[in-house]
Design an enzyme around this catalytic site. Sequence first.
Site, PDB file in Angstrom:
ATOM      1  N   ASP A 188     -28.505  -2.254  12.454  1.00 41.23           N
ATOM      2  CA  ASP A 188     -28.774  -3.009  13.741  1.00 41.23           C
ATOM      3  C   ASP A 188     -29.681  -1.944  14.727  1.00 41.23           C
ATOM      4  O   ASP A 188     -28.789  -1.401  14.583  1.00 41.23           O
ATOM      5  CB  ASP A 188     -27.611  -3.650  14.566  1.00 41.23           C
ATOM      6  CG  ASP A 188     -27.014  -5.479  14.038  1.00 41.23           C
ATOM      7  OD1 ASP A 188     -27.684  -5.862  13.037  1.00 41.23           O
ATOM      8  OD2 ASP A 188     -25.845  -5.692  13.633  1.00 41.23           O
ATOM      9  N   ARG A 189     -30.043  -2.773  15.725  1.00 39.01           N
ATOM     10  CA  ARG A 189     -30.657  -1.640  16.799  1.00 39.01           C
ATOM     11  C   ARG A 189     -29.721  -0.980  17.708  1.00 39.01           C
ATOM     12  O   ARG A 189     -29.816   0.266  17.356  1.00 39.01           O
ATOM     13  CB  ARG A 189     -32.217  -2.333  17.063  1.00 39.01           C
ATOM     14  CG  ARG A 189     -32.905  -1.456  18.392  1.00 39.01           C
ATOM     15  CD  ARG A 189     -34.344  -2.036  18.686  1.00 39.01           C
ATOM     16  NE  ARG A 189     -34.635  -0.854  19.359  1.00 39.01           N
ATOM     17  CZ  ARG A 189     -36.190  -0.869  19.588  1.00 39.01           C
ATOM     18  NH1 ARG A 189     -36.707  -2.502  19.101  1.00 39.01           N
ATOM     19  NH2 ARG A 189     -36.811  -0.357  19.975  1.00 39.01           N
TER      20      ARG A 189
END
Length: 267
Positions: free
Chosen positions: A104-105
């Site tokens: 995830d970012r």
Amino acid sequence: RGYITLFFELYSGIPQHLSFHPYIFIFHLSFRVFHSYFFIPFIPNTMQIVYEDNHIIIVSKHSGEIVQADKTGDEPLSETVKAYIKEKYNKPGNVFLGVVHRLDRPVWGLVVFAKTSKALSRLNEMFRLGEVRKTYWALVQTPPPTEEGTLTNWLVRNEQQNKSYAHDKEVPGSKKAILNYRVIGSSERYTLLEIELLTGRHHQIRCQLAHIGCPIKGDLKYGARRNNPDGSISLLSRKVDFVHPVSKINITATAPLPDDNLWQTFK
């Protein structure tokens, strides 16, 4: 947009880059400008190579980086790694790089890429079969009910919200999610958990920890009280262990801790 990229060369001979806003012209380094509007791929200071051989490369990403291209249009880590390979090995044409998995970012830590098609197909199968052991570290404000344990839930993903919801029993559209956790440290306000991920579901660690009342520090989406100033969440892909898909040697890679005071207390 709105930025100019210049290139300069240090005495070491290693190409470096410098990006700045066109209205700010304050410099503290002497360099020779080759072309004020010329751009070639570069390795940003944020990229850290943890392991590399002819078939795979493992990189420690910073929070905020995307692993693969998405609708934001931001340059992904995969393109940065391609640029590094092209530059280092003087490769003509397009560089092959296979994305094996994602982070995830807002998450920090290790990302495994394949440099050959042979490694990509075998790594994809290894991840699918759970033959890659993934260990994460997470900082939570509320300690879990026990020092260690196993969480088993069924997760339902809401595509519109980009969020998953945990259930204690199987429900329509759900996928089984399992992880092991144990407490490995604590500070005055936070508890450090080590997590072994046994399945790879959307937002699995974030969702399952929130479900037991232990949202990850900075993770507003899953119930944290406040965000982290840098936009990250305090979740780190700390370690990967697997048998090399080609050479068959054992590979163990460990990510460095994020460079902030709280993470560094657990060094």
